[in-house]
Structure formats: C-alpha cells, structure tokens
Design an enzyme around this catalytic site. Structure first.
Site, PDB file in Angstrom:
ATOM      1  N   SER A 139      25.656  -9.619  17.509  1.00 31.05           N
ATOM      2  CA  SER A 139      26.476  -8.637  16.797  1.00 31.05           C
ATOM      3  C   SER A 139      27.906  -9.135  16.687  1.00 31.05           C
ATOM      4  O   SER A 139      28.374  -9.903  17.534  1.00 31.05           O
ATOM      5  CB  SER A 139      26.462  -7.295  17.546  1.00 31.05           C
ATOM      6  OG  SER A 139      27.440  -6.408  17.037  1.00 31.05           O
ATOM      7  N   TYR A 152      27.638  -3.143  25.778  1.00 29.14           N
ATOM      8  CA  TYR A 152      26.994  -3.691  24.577  1.00 29.14           C
ATOM      9  C   TYR A 152      27.648  -5.004  24.154  1.00 29.14           C
ATOM     10  O   TYR A 152      26.963  -5.992  23.866  1.00 29.14           O
ATOM     11  CB  TYR A 152      27.085  -2.667  23.446  1.00 29.14           C
ATOM     12  CG  TYR A 152      26.444  -3.116  22.155  1.00 29.14           C
ATOM     13  CD1 TYR A 152      25.063  -3.085  22.002  1.00 29.14           C
ATOM     14  CD2 TYR A 152      27.220  -3.556  21.079  1.00 29.14           C
ATOM     15  CE1 TYR A 152      24.471  -3.490  20.812  1.00 29.14           C
ATOM     16  CE2 TYR A 152      26.639  -3.963  19.895  1.00 29.14           C
ATOM     17  CZ  TYR A 152      25.262  -3.921  19.768  1.00 29.14           C
ATOM     18  OH  TYR A 152      24.679  -4.328  18.592  1.00 29.14           O
TER      19      TYR A 152
END
Length: 244
Positions: A139, A152
C-alpha cells in the site's frame, strides 16, 4: 495485455476488490488461477464472474494458521504455481497511544506474518522448478505513513522490506516485487462520505480513485515474461498521490 496462457497462479485475499480483480485479470490472460479467501461466501458468484470453463480452484482456509497445509496438500495448482500474489489485508485503526496490543498483533499477523509463512512454503516449489513470480500487494501507506494506522502502515512497509531482502537472497529465476495501490474503489472506500472523498481527491493529481483492474494490470505485468528483468521493485499505482 500480457500472455499468461498455461501459467498457474495463486491469489490470496481474493474475496476483496483488489484480489478479486487480480484473479479475473490473470484468468483473462490465460492463467489457471487458485483463489484463497476468508470471506468468499458467494462462491457461485465467483464461478459466474469468470469465463465458462474456468480452471479456478477454491482454496478457503484460515491463512494465518494453515499455510503449510494450503501448499503441501495435494493441490496441483499450488505445487505447480509459477506466480504468487498476496493481497490479504485488514485494518484495525486507532491512535498510536491508545492502540491495544490485540489490534497491533492481528494486523501484523494477517498482513505480514501470514505472507511470510506462505511465501516461505511456496518458494520451495519455485526453487525446485527454477522459476517463479512473487508479487506482494502492499500500500502507499507503507511508503508514506497514515495517521491512525500505525499497525497497518508498519505491516505494509514490512512487506516492502521483506520483498527486497528476499530478492537479495533468491536466485534461480525467481523475481520478487511489490505493487503499492493508493486509494482504490472498493467496499471500504464506498463507506466514505462526500466530504472525506473530496479531501482525498485534493491529494490525487488525477482527481479520482483507482480501480482494482488498474492494480491488477500491474500484477499481470510482473507475472509475465515482459517483467523477467524486473525484481526487487515496487510499482506504485496511486494516481500521483505519492511520487516515489
């Protein structure tokens, strides 16, 4: 797009928007696709969403506890996989100082540790064949960070570091790369209100969110012979949100 006829690919996180798009694109290019998902309740929908005569295999086990079983059981598509795309990921957002240990642990377990375990297992098959394509979907958050997502971001940055480190060590015609999406249209982004979406668009020069297919196209490239000399890299698919 990219010829993948006869290739065998395993896609984890296939119940999500990006993983699902990757499975469809790889299959459309001729690959035999094995799917892994933890929330694939509408399996019939998956069968119908792929072309008639699909050689898609249903592989649904808890990824964090059954990695060895997933690869070692008598599943021809796994033992012969030439491409491996990891997309499984979850979020448990919260301010860093208030983040509970379980919220940190589960995100790292699913996003990073499971990827490590499965890659370790499937790479053994690739080494024996002296051929393989490992594509980890990370990401943009792993590269630039994001408030409230310490766990995350750490997991996604860890995927990039893992891929670079493994590439330094791996040989025998095995490439290891990452694809880092930005904001992609999905069930998650559909929950954002208009004000939240406007704020996001300001940070994206193309002024729109990406699609799962656009991410999948980058994965298909890395899985193909066209990317045989590309390894240890991260392809950013974020509309210019982060120019790295």
């Amino acid at each position: 797009m990219f010829e993948l006829t006869g290739r065998k690919a395993l896609v984890t996180g296939a119940s999500g928007a990006i993983g699902g798009a990757i499975a469809r694109v790889l299959h459309a290019q001729g690959a035999i696709v094995g799917l892994h998902g933890t929330q694939m309740k509408n399996w019939r929908h998956w069968q119908l969403s792929l072309e008639t005569g699909s050689s898609c295999s249903r592989l649904i086990w808890p990824i964090e506890t059954k990695s060895r079983r997933l690869v070692r059981e008598r599943k021809p598509i796994l033992k012969a996989s030439t491409s491996w795309s990891t997309n499984a990921g979850i979020t448990k957002d919260g301010l860093f100082l208030h983040m509970a240990d379980p919220d940190w642990d589960i995100v790292l377990e699913v996003n990073l540790t499971a990827m490590f375990r499965l890659t370790r297992e499937i790479t053994q098959q690739m080494i024996r064949r002296r051929n393989g394509r490992i594509i980890n979907v990370t990401s943009v958050a792993g590269a630039i960070g994001n408030p409230g997502q310490t766990n995350y971001c750490a997991s996604k940055a860890g995927m990039i570091g893992f891929s670079k480190s493994w590439r330094r060590r791996s040989t025998r015609n095995i490439t290891v790369n990452c694809v880092a999406p930005g904001f992609i249209e999905s069930a998650m982004t559909d929950k954002l209100n208009h004000k939240q979406k406007e704020k996001i668009m300001v940070a994206i020069p193309i002024h729109r969110m990406g699609t799962g297919t656009e991410v999948a196209s980058a994965v298909a490239y890395l899985a193909s012979d066209h990317a045989a000399y590309v390894t240890g890299q991260t392809i950013h698919v974020n509309g210019g949100m982060a120019m790295i």
